[in-house]
Write a protein that holds these residues in place. Sequence first.
Motif, PDB file in Angstrom:
ATOM      1  N   ASN A  31       0.832  -1.212   0.000  1.00  0.00           N
ATOM      2  CA  ASN A  31       0.000   0.000   0.000  1.00  0.00           C
ATOM      3  C   ASN A  31       0.868   1.265   0.000  1.00  0.00           C
ATOM      4  OD1 ASN A  31      -2.299  -1.607   0.054  1.00  0.00           O
ATOM      5  ND2 ASN A  31      -2.312  -1.667   2.275  1.00  0.00           N
ATOM      6  N   ASN A  32       1.891   1.283  -0.852  1.00  0.00           N
ATOM      7  CA  ASN A  32       2.826   2.408  -1.009  1.00  0.00           C
ATOM      8  C   ASN A  32       3.626   2.728   0.240  1.00  0.00           C
ATOM      9  OD1 ASN A  32       2.450   2.916  -3.733  1.00  0.00           O
ATOM     10  ND2 ASN A  32       0.639   4.146  -3.348  1.00  0.00           N
ATOM     11  N   GLU A  33       3.704   1.807   1.184  1.00  0.00           N
ATOM     12  CA  GLU A  33       4.521   1.977   2.390  1.00  0.00           C
ATOM     13  C   GLU A  33       5.712   1.030   2.292  1.00  0.00           C
ATOM     14  OE1 GLU A  33       4.017   1.125   7.104  1.00  0.00           O
ATOM     15  OE2 GLU A  33       2.330   2.046   6.064  1.00  0.00           O
ATOM     16  N   THR A  46      -7.629  -5.870   1.620  1.00  0.00           N
ATOM     17  CA  THR A  46      -7.160  -5.670   0.255  1.00  0.00           C
ATOM     18  C   THR A  46      -5.905  -4.810   0.276  1.00  0.00           C
ATOM     19  OG1 THR A  46      -9.425  -5.835  -0.547  1.00  0.00           O
ATOM     20  CG2 THR A  46      -7.816  -4.825  -2.027  1.00  0.00           C
ATOM     21  N   HIS A  47      -4.883  -5.246  -0.456  1.00  0.00           N
ATOM     22  CA  HIS A  47      -3.595  -4.563  -0.443  1.00  0.00           C
ATOM     23  C   HIS A  47      -2.989  -4.535  -1.841  1.00  0.00           C
ATOM     24  CE1 HIS A  47      -3.692  -4.917   3.902  1.00  0.00           C
ATOM     25  NE2 HIS A  47      -3.966  -6.200   3.745  1.00  0.00           N
ATOM     26  N   VAL A  48      -2.178  -3.507  -2.087  1.00  0.00           N
ATOM     27  CA  VAL A  48      -1.370  -3.423  -3.302  1.00  0.00           C
ATOM     28  C   VAL A  48       0.064  -3.733  -2.892  1.00  0.00           C
ATOM     29  CG1 VAL A  48      -0.527  -1.929  -5.155  1.00  0.00           C
ATOM     30  CG2 VAL A  48      -2.878  -1.685  -4.318  1.00  0.00           C
ATOM     31  N   THR A  58      -2.459  -6.559  -6.908  1.00  0.00           N
ATOM     32  CA  THR A  58      -3.481  -6.210  -5.933  1.00  0.00           C
ATOM     33  C   THR A  58      -4.073  -7.518  -5.436  1.00  0.00           C
ATOM     34  OG1 THR A  58      -3.968  -4.151  -7.086  1.00  0.00           O
ATOM     35  CG2 THR A  58      -5.616  -4.939  -5.535  1.00  0.00           C
TER      36      THR A  58
END
Length: 70
Positions: A31-33, A46-48, A58
Amino acid sequence: MKLWDVVVELGLISAGGEYRRLIHNNGIKVNNEIIKNENFIVPEGTHVINVGKSKCKTIHLANGKVRLIK
């Protein structure tokens, strides 16, 4: 579920050495972290997941099972 298990199940990484190298070089994001802990636990939901510069998936994680969304 451990991040290592998720990325291996998705086929994004095949070896432990590659996983550790990517973690230490800030090459894995959820999630961009940026993930800096090799033992990171991915919470349910749900995660990217980004691995390196070009691999992005995803997923939905529920009851210890990973489902690919995109």
